[in-house]
Write a protein that holds these residues in place. Structure first.
Motif, mmCIF file in Angstrom:
data_model
loop_
_atom_site.group_PDB
_atom_site.id
_atom_site.type_symbol
_atom_site.label_atom_id
_atom_site.label_comp_id
_atom_site.label_asym_id
_atom_site.label_seq_id
_atom_site.Cartn_x
_atom_site.Cartn_y
_atom_site.Cartn_z
ATOM 1 N N PHE A 182 12.902 -50.348 41.926
ATOM 2 C CA PHE A 182 12.390 -49.657 40.803
ATOM 3 C C PHE A 182 13.686 -49.305 40.062
ATOM 4 O O PHE A 182 13.636 -49.405 38.665
ATOM 5 N N ILE A 183 14.921 -49.003 40.491
ATOM 6 C CA ILE A 183 16.026 -48.680 39.790
ATOM 7 C C ILE A 183 16.374 -50.183 38.844
ATOM 8 O O ILE A 183 16.859 -50.095 37.878
ATOM 9 N N LYS A 184 16.462 -50.990 39.819
ATOM 10 C CA LYS A 184 16.656 -52.464 38.979
ATOM 11 C C LYS A 184 15.667 -52.632 37.712
ATOM 12 O O LYS A 184 16.219 -53.214 36.577
ATOM 13 N N LEU A 185 14.281 -52.251 37.697
ATOM 14 C CA LEU A 185 13.543 -52.185 36.802
ATOM 15 C C LEU A 185 13.898 -51.392 35.583
ATOM 16 O O LEU A 185 13.839 -51.890 34.474
ATOM 17 N N ILE A 186 14.488 -50.353 35.926
ATOM 18 C CA ILE A 186 14.836 -49.440 34.796
ATOM 19 C C ILE A 186 15.952 -49.881 34.094
ATOM 20 O O ILE A 186 16.043 -49.761 33.014
ATOM 21 N N ASN A 187 16.790 -50.515 34.823
ATOM 22 C CA ASN A 187 18.259 -50.733 34.198
ATOM 23 C C ASN A 187 18.118 -52.352 33.838
ATOM 24 O O ASN A 187 19.192 -52.513 33.165
ATOM 25 N N SER A 188 17.267 -52.837 33.929
ATOM 26 C CA SER A 188 16.960 -54.286 33.342
ATOM 27 C C SER A 188 16.787 -54.086 31.873
ATOM 28 O O SER A 188 16.196 -53.380 31.280
ATOM 29 N N ASP A 189 17.599 -55.060 31.148
ATOM 30 C CA ASP A 189 17.507 -55.090 29.816
ATOM 31 C C ASP A 189 16.260 -55.834 29.257
ATOM 32 O O ASP A 189 16.047 -55.552 28.080
#
Length: 151
Positions: free
Chosen positions: A116-123
């Motif tokens: 989920f954090i990777k999703l949030i941080n994805s451009d």
């Protein structure tokens, strides 16, 4: 996944959900736990009311994630996940709820907090979700379609 496993255990579903078997189990459980079987003064009446609500919720939940239901709605799901953008998302426990710009909302089960954090941080969140979430996790349509009102 905890909720999925609880409901499967309640309905004695071993592996894959068979709608015919699920319906039979549902009917038997409803008969066994219907509140009208118990007198209102009986302490089991309150327990039966709680249990019957749990049975009804569990049935609707398992029907929504059954392979037959998913296959029937696959065209709509594929259209949503390829054409509509992400309007909003929430993560609670291991459940990711994504609302799309076409007004549909899907729940994805087993999505870890690091993902989920990777999703949030994805451009490019939609691209990330398309590659890592839409096809990788158990999902269900969680809410009825609603028209998005312009702000």
């Amino acid at each position: 996944m905890k909720r999925v496993n609880e409901y499967k255990k309640l309905f004695s579903v071993e592996k894959e959900i068979d709608l015919k078997q699920l319906k039979t189990s549902y009917r038997n459980l409803v008969k066994e736990w219907h509140p009208d079987k118990f007198q209102e003064s009986d302490e089991r009446h309150a327990e039966a009311e709680i249990k019957s609500k749990q049975i009804i919720d569990g049935y609707h939940f398992l029907v929504s994630i059954a392979p037959e239901t998913k296959m029937a709605n696959l065209e709509e799901y594929n259209k949503t996940t390829s054409e509509a953008g992400i309007a909003d998302f929430q993560h609670k426990g291991n459940v990711l709820e994504i609302t799309f710009t076409d007004g549909t909302t899907y729940e994805y089960f087993g999505v870890s907090k690091p993902l989920f954090i990777k999703l949030i941080n994805s451009d490019r969140q939609f691209r990330f979700a398309k590659r890592n979430i839409f096809t990788s996790f158990l999902y269900r349509k969680s809410k009825k379609d609603k028209e998005l009102q312009p702000a």
